[in-house]
Write a protein that holds these residues in place. Structure first.
Motif, PDB file in Angstrom:
ATOM      1  N   LYS A  72     -28.993  24.406  20.993  1.00 31.61           N
ATOM      2  CA  LYS A  72     -28.992  25.753  21.466  1.00 31.61           C
ATOM      3  C   LYS A  72     -27.270  24.516  21.841  1.00 31.61           C
ATOM      4  O   LYS A  72     -26.843  25.769  22.999  1.00 31.61           O
ATOM      5  N   LYS A  73     -26.621  24.583  21.054  1.00 27.55           N
ATOM      6  CA  LYS A  73     -25.338  23.881  21.992  1.00 27.55           C
ATOM      7  C   LYS A  73     -24.499  23.729  20.128  1.00 27.55           C
ATOM      8  O   LYS A  73     -24.991  23.084  19.309  1.00 27.55           O
ATOM      9  N   TRP A  74     -23.066  23.964  20.703  1.00 34.63           N
ATOM     10  CA  TRP A  74     -22.201  23.588  19.706  1.00 34.63           C
ATOM     11  C   TRP A  74     -21.966  22.520  19.318  1.00 34.63           C
ATOM     12  O   TRP A  74     -21.400  21.525  20.424  1.00 34.63           O
ATOM     13  N   ASN A  75     -22.020  21.721  18.075  1.00 35.52           N
ATOM     14  CA  ASN A  75     -21.713  20.361  17.580  1.00 35.52           C
ATOM     15  C   ASN A  75     -20.002  20.532  17.319  1.00 35.52           C
ATOM     16  O   ASN A  75     -19.352  20.470  16.645  1.00 35.52           O
ATOM     17  N   PHE A  76     -19.565  19.300  18.205  1.00 34.89           N
ATOM     18  CA  PHE A  76     -17.907  19.543  18.641  1.00 34.89           C
ATOM     19  C   PHE A  76     -17.512  18.570  17.492  1.00 34.89           C
ATOM     20  O   PHE A  76     -16.538  18.611  16.587  1.00 34.89           O
ATOM     21  N   MET A  77     -18.296  17.413  16.923  1.00 30.60           N
ATOM     22  CA  MET A  77     -17.929  16.570  15.761  1.00 30.60           C
ATOM     23  C   MET A  77     -18.252  17.582  14.724  1.00 30.60           C
ATOM     24  O   MET A  77     -17.307  17.405  13.670  1.00 30.60           O
ATOM     25  N   SER A  78     -18.588  17.811  14.509  1.00 29.95           N
ATOM     26  CA  SER A  78     -19.251  19.138  13.433  1.00 29.95           C
ATOM     27  C   SER A  78     -17.738  20.089  13.167  1.00 29.95           C
ATOM     28  O   SER A  78     -17.673  19.967  11.531  1.00 29.95           O
ATOM     29  N   ILE A  79     -17.859  20.240  13.722  1.00 28.45           N
ATOM     30  CA  ILE A  79     -16.412  21.594  13.928  1.00 28.45           C
ATOM     31  C   ILE A  79     -15.265  20.606  12.883  1.00 28.45           C
ATOM     32  O   ILE A  79     -14.675  21.165  12.052  1.00 28.45           O
ATOM     33  N   LEU A  80     -15.166  19.390  14.322  1.00 23.52           N
ATOM     34  CA  LEU A  80     -13.814  18.413  13.718  1.00 23.52           C
ATOM     35  C   LEU A  80     -13.493  18.449  12.338  1.00 23.52           C
ATOM     36  O   LEU A  80     -13.041  17.695  11.560  1.00 23.52           O
ATOM     37  N   GLY A  81     -15.325  17.683  12.173  1.00 22.42           N
ATOM     38  CA  GLY A  81     -15.534  17.340  10.429  1.00 22.42           C
ATOM     39  C   GLY A  81     -15.418  17.866   9.394  1.00 22.42           C
ATOM     40  O   GLY A  81     -14.885  17.901   8.765  1.00 22.42           O
ATOM     41  N   ALA A  82     -15.561  19.515   9.654  1.00 24.54           N
ATOM     42  CA  ALA A  82     -15.969  20.772   8.781  1.00 24.54           C
ATOM     43  C   ALA A  82     -14.195  21.114   8.410  1.00 24.54           C
ATOM     44  O   ALA A  82     -13.804  20.881   7.182  1.00 24.54           O
ATOM     45  N   ILE A  83     -13.400  21.109   9.654  1.00 30.65           N
ATOM     46  CA  ILE A  83     -12.471  21.223   9.772  1.00 30.65           C
ATOM     47  C   ILE A  83     -11.500  19.800   8.612  1.00 30.65           C
ATOM     48  O   ILE A  83     -10.233  20.564   7.553  1.00 30.65           O
ATOM     49  N   SER A  84     -11.637  18.574   8.694  1.00 29.56           N
ATOM     50  CA  SER A  84     -10.907  17.681   8.929  1.00 29.56           C
ATOM     51  C   SER A  84     -11.221  17.287   6.951  1.00 29.56           C
ATOM     52  O   SER A  84     -10.143  17.058   6.474  1.00 29.56           O
ATOM     53  N   ALA A  85     -12.110  17.693   6.217  1.00 27.40           N
ATOM     54  CA  ALA A  85     -12.228  17.855   4.975  1.00 27.40           C
ATOM     55  C   ALA A  85     -12.517  19.133   4.604  1.00 27.40           C
ATOM     56  O   ALA A  85     -11.082  18.383   3.601  1.00 27.40           O
ATOM     57  N   MET A 101       2.539  17.285   3.446  1.00 30.12           N
ATOM     58  CA  MET A 101       1.836  18.076   4.596  1.00 30.12           C
ATOM     59  C   MET A 101       0.177  17.059   4.644  1.00 30.12           C
ATOM     60  O   MET A 101      -0.152  17.379   5.857  1.00 30.12           O
ATOM     61  N   PHE A 102       0.350  16.573   3.932  1.00 29.32           N
ATOM     62  CA  PHE A 102      -1.065  15.173   4.226  1.00 29.32           C
ATOM     63  C   PHE A 102      -0.747  14.923   5.939  1.00 29.32           C
ATOM     64  O   PHE A 102      -1.681  14.454   6.348  1.00 29.32           O
ATOM     65  N   ALA A 103       0.634  14.177   5.408  1.00 33.32           N
ATOM     66  CA  ALA A 103       0.984  13.352   6.890  1.00 33.32           C
ATOM     67  C   ALA A 103       1.000  14.165   7.400  1.00 33.32           C
ATOM     68  O   ALA A 103       0.717  13.831   9.145  1.00 33.32           O
ATOM     69  N   ILE A 104       1.153  15.396   7.989  1.00 32.39           N
ATOM     70  CA  ILE A 104       0.858  16.511   8.949  1.00 32.39           C
ATOM     71  C   ILE A 104      -0.200  16.491   9.705  1.00 32.39           C
ATOM     72  O   ILE A 104      -0.637  16.823  10.877  1.00 32.39           O
ATOM     73  N   LYS A 105      -0.922  17.052   8.914  1.00 34.62           N
ATOM     74  CA  LYS A 105      -2.120  17.311   8.818  1.00 34.62           C
ATOM     75  C   LYS A 105      -2.842  16.266   9.794  1.00 34.62           C
ATOM     76  O   LYS A 105      -3.929  16.077  10.077  1.00 34.62           O
ATOM     77  N   GLU A 106      -2.985  14.580   8.965  1.00 35.57           N
ATOM     78  CA  GLU A 106      -3.226  13.626   9.620  1.00 35.57           C
ATOM     79  C   GLU A 106      -2.728  13.840  11.356  1.00 35.57           C
ATOM     80  O   GLU A 106      -3.388  13.259  12.391  1.00 35.57           O
ATOM     81  N   ALA A 107      -1.416  13.975  11.160  1.00 32.27           N
ATOM     82  CA  ALA A 107      -1.198  14.013  12.653  1.00 32.27           C
ATOM     83  C   ALA A 107      -1.583  15.135  13.188  1.00 32.27           C
ATOM     84  O   ALA A 107      -1.839  14.743  14.525  1.00 32.27           O
ATOM     85  N   ALA A 108      -2.324  16.160  13.067  1.00 32.38           N
ATOM     86  CA  ALA A 108      -2.103  17.390  13.757  1.00 32.38           C
ATOM     87  C   ALA A 108      -3.160  16.906  14.618  1.00 32.38           C
ATOM     88  O   ALA A 108      -3.948  17.685  15.544  1.00 32.38           O
ATOM     89  N   LEU A 109      -4.138  16.869  13.870  1.00 33.40           N
ATOM     90  CA  LEU A 109      -5.977  16.825  14.668  1.00 33.40           C
ATOM     91  C   LEU A 109      -5.741  16.208  15.756  1.00 33.40           C
ATOM     92  O   LEU A 109      -6.028  16.628  16.928  1.00 33.40           O
ATOM     93  N   PRO A 110      -5.464  14.379  15.887  1.00 29.64           N
ATOM     94  CA  PRO A 110      -5.354  14.202  17.541  1.00 29.64           C
ATOM     95  C   PRO A 110      -4.794  15.249  17.932  1.00 29.64           C
ATOM     96  O   PRO A 110      -4.312  14.691  19.072  1.00 29.64           O
ATOM     97  N   GLY A 111      -3.678  15.115  17.495  1.00 27.81           N
ATOM     98  CA  GLY A 111      -2.669  15.864  18.117  1.00 27.81           C
ATOM     99  C   GLY A 111      -3.250  17.218  19.409  1.00 27.81           C
ATOM    100  O   GLY A 111      -3.106  17.646  20.541  1.00 27.81           O
ATOM    101  N   SER A 174      -2.827   7.767  17.814  1.00 30.14           N
ATOM    102  CA  SER A 174      -3.487   8.328  16.945  1.00 30.14           C
ATOM    103  C   SER A 174      -2.084   9.522  15.662  1.00 30.14           C
ATOM    104  O   SER A 174      -2.218   9.434  14.619  1.00 30.14           O
ATOM    105  N   THR A 175      -2.256  10.731  16.742  1.00 30.57           N
ATOM    106  CA  THR A 175      -1.106  11.357  16.070  1.00 30.57           C
ATOM    107  C   THR A 175       0.185  10.652  15.324  1.00 30.57           C
ATOM    108  O   THR A 175       0.633  10.460  14.104  1.00 30.57           O
TER     109      THR A 175
END
Length: 251
Positions: A72-85, A101-111, A174-175
């Motif tokens: 009964k809890k949202w899984n933060f890692m699942s949300i992040l994994g789905a967005i990243s994939a 665009m890929f480089a910006i995406k790689e920097a955006a998530l940890p940012g 990491s960003t």
């Protein structure tokens, strides 16, 4: 009283990070020909790549739903994994997708994580309590009661602020490194040679562990050490007494 079901961290990482990454990196080699034959399309077609992307996104989404039903809890890692994939695979599929665009995406998530870590510091649910001071690992209620009894709650809150800045610092690091590593390694535009683009992403993932993940793990470990040391100093509990007993291996 019903005991709350605890999450298996290893299974979490496999479904949310391991499987999506493997499918995005090696899906063409493993399933491309089979899917292409089944769909009567070339293995390198956009439709086949879209199916592989959907499969990569499926695992974190399915695991997140399964975990939500159980705990009964949202899984933060699942949300992040789905967005990243979705973003990683999507850049190789959308018209006009580029390596920049890929480089910006790689920097955006940890940012984004760095910003959220600091932004939620003054809220009731700061991210530091998800990443470090987590009831899945520590007996938070027991620790909080001892902090209140001994009048050390304010000092402990200051310690959490320090740990928060350390975590945010690892995300900022990491960003920056993610962006420059992506720009150096991933140089083939996906619309010119998608297989080469995927291979370069795999090379980047190989380098990301020693260059990015290892330093971040060391910094996070240091933050955790500060937290455990602070708990011992302010409550008198040692590590084994403070940790959640249900997560300890049974003898």
């Amino acid at each position: 009283m019903k005991t709350e079901q605890k999450e298996n961290l290893f299974v979490n990482l496999i479904f949310n990070l391991g499987l999506p990454i493997m499918i995005l990196r090696k899906g063409d080699d493993w399933f491309g020909e089979t899917l292409g034959t089944w769909m009567s399309l070339p293995a390198e077609s956009t439709e086949v790549s879209s199916c592989l992307l959907a499969l990569a996104v499926f695992f974190p989404v399915a695991y997140g739903i399964y975990d939500f039903r159980n705990r009964k809890k949202w899984n933060f890692m699942s949300i992040l994994g789905a967005i990243s994939a979705l973003l990683t695979g999507g850049i190789g599929l959308i018209p006009g997708g580029t390596v920049h665009m890929f480089a910006i995406k790689e920097a955006a998530l940890p940012g984004v994580l760095a910003i959220l870590t600091l932004f939620t510091l003054k809220t009731k649910k700061p991210l530091v309590k998800i990443f470090l001071y987590n009831p899945d690992f520590f007996q938070v209620d027991k620790i909080e009661k001892l902090l209140e009894d001994q009048g050390t709650q304010k000092s402990f809150n200051k310690l959490l602020v320090i740990c928060t800045w350390l975590l945010a610092g690892t995300f900022v690091f990491s960003t920056v490194v993610n962006y420059f590593l992506a720009r150096i390694i991933v140089v083939t535009e996906p619309f010119t040679d998608k297989n080469a683009f995927n291979d370069e992403i795999g090379t980047m993932m190989t380098w990301s562990f020693p260059v990015i993940s290892l330093p971040c793990m060391i910094a996070t470990g240091y933050a955790l050490w500060l937290l455990v040391r602070g708990i011992k100093r302010m409550t008198g509990l040692n590590f084994e007494e403070a940790m959640n007993q249900s997560n300890r291996p049974k003898s």
